[in-house]
Design an enzyme around this catalytic site. Structure first.
Site, short mmCIF file in Angstrom:
data_model
loop_
_atom_site.label_atom_id
_atom_site.label_comp_id
_atom_site.label_asym_id
_atom_site.label_seq_id
_atom_site.Cartn_x
_atom_site.Cartn_y
_atom_site.Cartn_z
N LYS A 108 5.02 -106.92 1.47
CA LYS A 108 4.88 -105.79 0.57
C LYS A 108 4.06 -104.71 1.25
O LYS A 108 3.09 -105.01 1.97
CB LYS A 108 4.21 -106.26 -0.73
CG LYS A 108 4.15 -105.23 -1.85
CD LYS A 108 3.54 -105.86 -3.10
CE LYS A 108 3.38 -104.88 -4.24
NZ LYS A 108 2.78 -105.50 -5.45
N SER A 189 5.55 -104.32 -9.56
CA SER A 189 5.31 -103.59 -8.31
C SER A 189 5.80 -104.35 -7.07
O SER A 189 6.01 -103.74 -6.03
CB SER A 189 3.82 -103.25 -8.17
OG SER A 189 3.06 -104.38 -7.87
N SER A 213 2.97 -108.70 -11.28
CA SER A 213 3.72 -108.04 -10.21
C SER A 213 4.46 -108.98 -9.28
O SER A 213 5.30 -108.54 -8.49
CB SER A 213 2.79 -107.15 -9.38
OG SER A 213 2.33 -106.07 -10.15
#
Length: 400
Positions: A108, A189, A213
Site C-alpha cells: 500500500k 483505504s 481499511s
C-alpha cells in the site's frame, strides 16, 4: 511509472477483459490464482522462475490496470530482484527455502520504501520525497526474500482527511475499481491492495488498517485480510493516522497465504514501542501451524447480527467487552461483512475477513472473525476451517 498505467476505462478494453479467459501457464502450472505453496513448489521443481512470475504480473498490470487502477507504481528494480532470487535458489543460499522467497509483493502506498518507489499516500504533496529507510515491515519482507513489485494505490491519506471522499480514490492513483463489478464499491483505504490481489495482479499485498481499511476491502473484493492486534506488526516507516489503532496486515487470496505474510512481518521493533508489549502474543513456531484441519472443532463463536458500541464511552466499553468475552468463553465474534471493524479498532483487537458469497449483482461479501488481543491463532484456525469448508472464492468477473 508511465502514464499509461492510469488511464480511463474504455468499452473496448472492458469487453476484451470480460472475454479473456485464457490461463497463463509455465510447464503446465497456471499462475493465475496460484497460491504461495503452488508457486514455491513450481520453483522447487524448476517449473517456474521468479523472473517469469514477475514478468507475468507486469503483463497483467499492463493489461488490467488501465481499468482497475490497482497499482500506482511499479518497481523499476523488480526484474533485478527476481534474478537475484533465482540465483539464490539455484545456489541454495541461506533463506532460499523461506515461504516468501522469490514471491512478488505489492505495498500500500503509505508504507515507506527507500528505493526508486514513491511513498505518497496517494497525494501529489509527497511525490519525490526521499525516505531515510524502509518501513520495518518492508525490511522484514526483504529479509524473507520477498520481491517488492511496486506500490498499490489507496484512498488518499488513508481516507482520514475527508468523510465524503469515495473509497479507493486518490489524485495520483485515480479511482480504484472492484474487479467483480466495476461500478460497485471496493470499500476502505486498502481497496487497491485488495483489488490487485483479487484480479491476480499479484499474489500477496500489504495493507494498513485504522478502522476497517483491511477488513472491508477484503470483504468487497472476495479476498482474505488479516488485521493484526495493534503492535503485533511495526508501524515504523508507515504514514500514520493514529498510533492507538493503526496496524499493518496482509491481503491475499487464501488464509494460508495471508499467514505466510503475517509470520514474516510480526515482531519487536525498537522504532515502535507498541511492538514490545504485543510481541508476547507471538506463538512459538509462528502462525502457519494454526492453518490446519479441524480448526473449527470445539470453538465457541458469538454471532453478531447488529454491530454494537461504535460510539460511546471508549475504554469502559472495551473493558466490558473483554469481560463478557471471558465470561462467555468465546473464541471469536462472527459478523457479516466488516461491520465489526469499529469494535476491533477501538480495542486494538485482531480480525480476519474471508470470502462468504456474492449478491444478486455479483458483488462479493465477506465474513469477519474477531477476537481479543493476541487471539490470532484461534482466528486463523476458525477462518481457515471456514474457508476450507465453504470454498467460496472465485476469480473476478469484471462486470460493468
Amino acid at each position: 511509472m508511465s502514464k499509461s498505467y492510469v488511464t480511463k476505462t474504455s468499452c473496448k478494453s472492458l469487453t476484451r477483459i470480460q472475454g479473456d479467459h485464457h490461463h497463463f501457464t509455465v510447464h503446465g502450472l497456471s499462475i493465475r490464482e496460484a497460491t504461495i505453496y503452488d508457486l514455491q513448489l513450481a520453483f522447487k521443481q524448476n517449473q517456474l522462475t521468479s523472473r517469469q512470475l514477475v514478468q507475468f504480473y507486469l503483463k497483467e498490470i499492463r493489461r488490467l490496470n488501465p481499468v482497475l487502477n490497482g497499482v500506482i507504481e511499479v518497481n523499476l528494480d523488480t526484474i533485478n530482484q527476481a534474478d537475484k532470487a533465482d540465483y539464490q535458489r539455484k545456489a541454495k543460499a541461506p533463506g532460499y527455502y523461506s515461504g516468501l522467497h522469490g514471491i512478488p509483493v505489492l505495498l500500500k502506498n503509505n508504507i515507506g520504501t527507500r528505493d526508486k518507489l514513491n511513498t505518497t499516500a496517494g497525494s501529489f504533496a509527497l511525490l519525490g520525497s526521499v525516505l531515510p529507510r524502509d518501513a520495518s515491515v518492508v525490511t522484514k519482507l526483504r529479509s524473507a526474500g520477498a520481491i517488492i513489485l511496486g506500490k498499490a494505490s489507496l484512498s488518499e491519506w488513508a481516507q482520514f482527511r475527508s468523510l465524503t471522499a469515495p473509497p479507493g480514490s486518490s489524485p495520483r492513483g485515480g479511482q480504484g475499481k472492484n474487479p467483480y463489478v466495476l461500478s460497485a464499491s471496493s470499500c476502505g483505504s486498502s481497496s487497491e491492495p485488495a483489488i490487485s490481489v483479487a484480479a491476480n495482479l499479484v499474489a500477496v499485498s500489504l495493507g494498513t488498517e485504522t478502522d476497517g481499511s483491511i477488513l472491508c476491502p477484503a470483504s468487497f473484493n472476495s479476498v482474505v485480510g488479516i488485521k493484526p492486534t495493534v503492535g503485533l506488526t511495526s508501524r515504523a516507516g508507515v504514514i500514520p493516522v493514529t498510533p492507538r489503532q493503526d496496524t499493518i496486515g496482509p491481503i491475499c487470496r487464501t488464509v494460508t497465504d495471508a499467514v505466510y505474510v503475517l509470520d514474516a512481518i510480526v515482531g519487536y521493533d525498537y522504532k515502535d514501542l507498541a511492538t514490545k508489549e504485543a510481541s508476547k502474543y507471538i506463538p512459538s513456531g509462528g502462525y502457519k501451524q494454526f492453518a490446519g484441519a479441524y480448526g473449527l472443532k470445539g470453538k465457541r463463536l458469538g454471532i453478531v447480527r447488529n454491530p454494537f458500541f461504535t460510539s460511546g464511552s471508549g475504554s469502559l466499553q472495551i473493558q466490558a467487552f473483554e469481560q463478557h468475552f471471558q465470561t462467555l468463553r468465546l473464541d471469536a465474534l462472527v459478523t457479516p461483512g466488516a461491520d465489526v471493524a469499529p469494535v476491533l479498532a477501538i480495542g486494538g483487537f485482531p480480525g480476519i475477513s474471508a470470502p462468504a458469497g456474492y449478491d444478486n449483482k455479483g458483488v462479493p461479501f465477506g465474513i469477519t472473525f474477531g477476537g481479543l488481543k493476541g487471539s490470532e491463532p484461534k482466528l486463523i484456525q476458525i477462518a481457515y476451517g471456514f474457508e476450507q469448508a465453504t470454498k467460496i472464492r472465485k476469480p473476478p468477473t469484471f462486470l460493468p
